[in-house]
Design an enzyme around this catalytic site. Structure first.
Site, PDB file in Angstrom:
ATOM      1  CG  ASP A   1      -1.956  -1.075   1.244  1.00  0.00           C
ATOM      2  OD1 ASP A   1      -1.682  -2.167   0.704  1.00  0.00           O
ATOM      3  OD2 ASP A   1      -3.047  -0.841   1.794  1.00  0.00           O
TER       4      ASP A   1
ATOM      5  CE  LYS B   1      -6.834  -1.347   2.976  1.00  0.00           C
ATOM      6  NZ  LYS B   1      -5.470  -1.858   3.246  1.00  0.00           N
TER       7      LYS B   1
ATOM      8  CE  LYS C   1      -5.312   2.078   2.709  1.00  0.00           C
ATOM      9  NZ  LYS C   1      -4.152   1.378   3.312  1.00  0.00           N
TER      10      LYS C   1
END
Length: 265
Positions: free
Chosen positions: A116, A215, A179
């Site tokens: 991430d 996400k 995300k």
């Protein structure tokens, strides 16, 4: 992009009946949770406890700092639960690209399944989209077949047009997931930014045939808070996105509530 129009579209979707019974939704959502601990006070014991909870609930993944990548990977080995690590100078993304790449290589060597990273917000906000995009492309080259999630930090973007532009930038430069947030800013995930991201993913899929994951993360700590995110995903992208390969929820406290509502505890 007009925020009032976006809010009306969201309201219309949230006023529809749930597509499944709430208990079934909660049980399914457990499999999409990335149990997360990203604090300066993290310890090996805290990570062990988090991995134990992930194994008990069968969550989608566990997300930790790079220092704990090896421990997490060893604890989750053979379970199918992904080891995710924040990389690239999380959460500010204000370190040179060479160091970001070194951090990415380190977590992969330690056994991480996913990375991430945070969009280079400074570059993006000053209009240097080329640099921001090239960093994503370089990180994806290191990541290879492993999933790369790009955090847009939507709360730091001034309007929804910038959220849309950041989402396209990330996807077109190799992101497997986009995300919302790091959870480290005053404004984290919002339904408006998330909805815009869903629409970009839908448009990209219609153009390319490639499915990009999403996400939401940051401040989603209860069943009441997470259900709107599920409803919007289902309305915009449909059943095909109800897979841990395409949908995750970043959370530290959510899993217990979902398990209770699903009568799993």
């Amino acid at each position: 992009m007009n925020i009032d129009s976006v809010r009306k579209e969201i309201e219309a979707i949230l006023n529809r009946p749930l597509p499944f019974p709430e208990k079934e939704i909660c049980a399914r959502l457990l499999g999409f949770v990335d149990l997360t601990t990203l604090e300066g006070t993290d310890t090996r014991q805290r990570v062990r406890e988090l991995c134990g909870k992930a194994l008990r609930y069968r969550t989608g993944g566990v997300c930790v700092y790079p220092y704990y990548a090896g421990l997490t990977a060893s604890l989750l080995k053979g379970s199918g639960i992904r080891t995710a690590c924040v990389v690239g100078g999380f959460p500010a993304s204000q370190i040179p690209l060479e160091l970001k790449l070194a951090e990415a290589r380190y977590v992969l060597e330690q056994g991480a399944d996913e990375m991430d990273m945070v969009l280079a917000q400074g570059a993006f906000l000053e209009g240097d989209h080329r640099r921001a995009g090239e960093e994503i492309k370089a990180m994806k080259a290191v990541c290879g077949e492993k999933h790369l999630k790009v955090i847009l930090e939507t709360g730091a973007l001034q309007d929804l047009d910038l959220v849309e532009a950041a989402a396209w930038l990330a996807i077109e430069n190799g992101a497997d997931f986009i995300k919302t947030s790091t959870g480290k800013t005053a404004v984290s995930a919002t339904l408006e930014a998330y909805y815009v991201m869903l629409q970009v993913i839908k448009a990209y899929y219609q153009q390319s045939g490639r499915r990009i994951g999403i996400k939401p993360a940051g401040g989603i700590s209860s069943v009441e808070a997470v259900l709107p995110y599920f409803r919007l995903l289902y309305a915009v992208l449909g059943e095909a996105w109800l897979s841990p390969d395409l949908f995750r929820i970043g959370a530290s406290r959510l899993a217990d509530g979902l398990a209770k509502e699903a009568d799993l505890v």
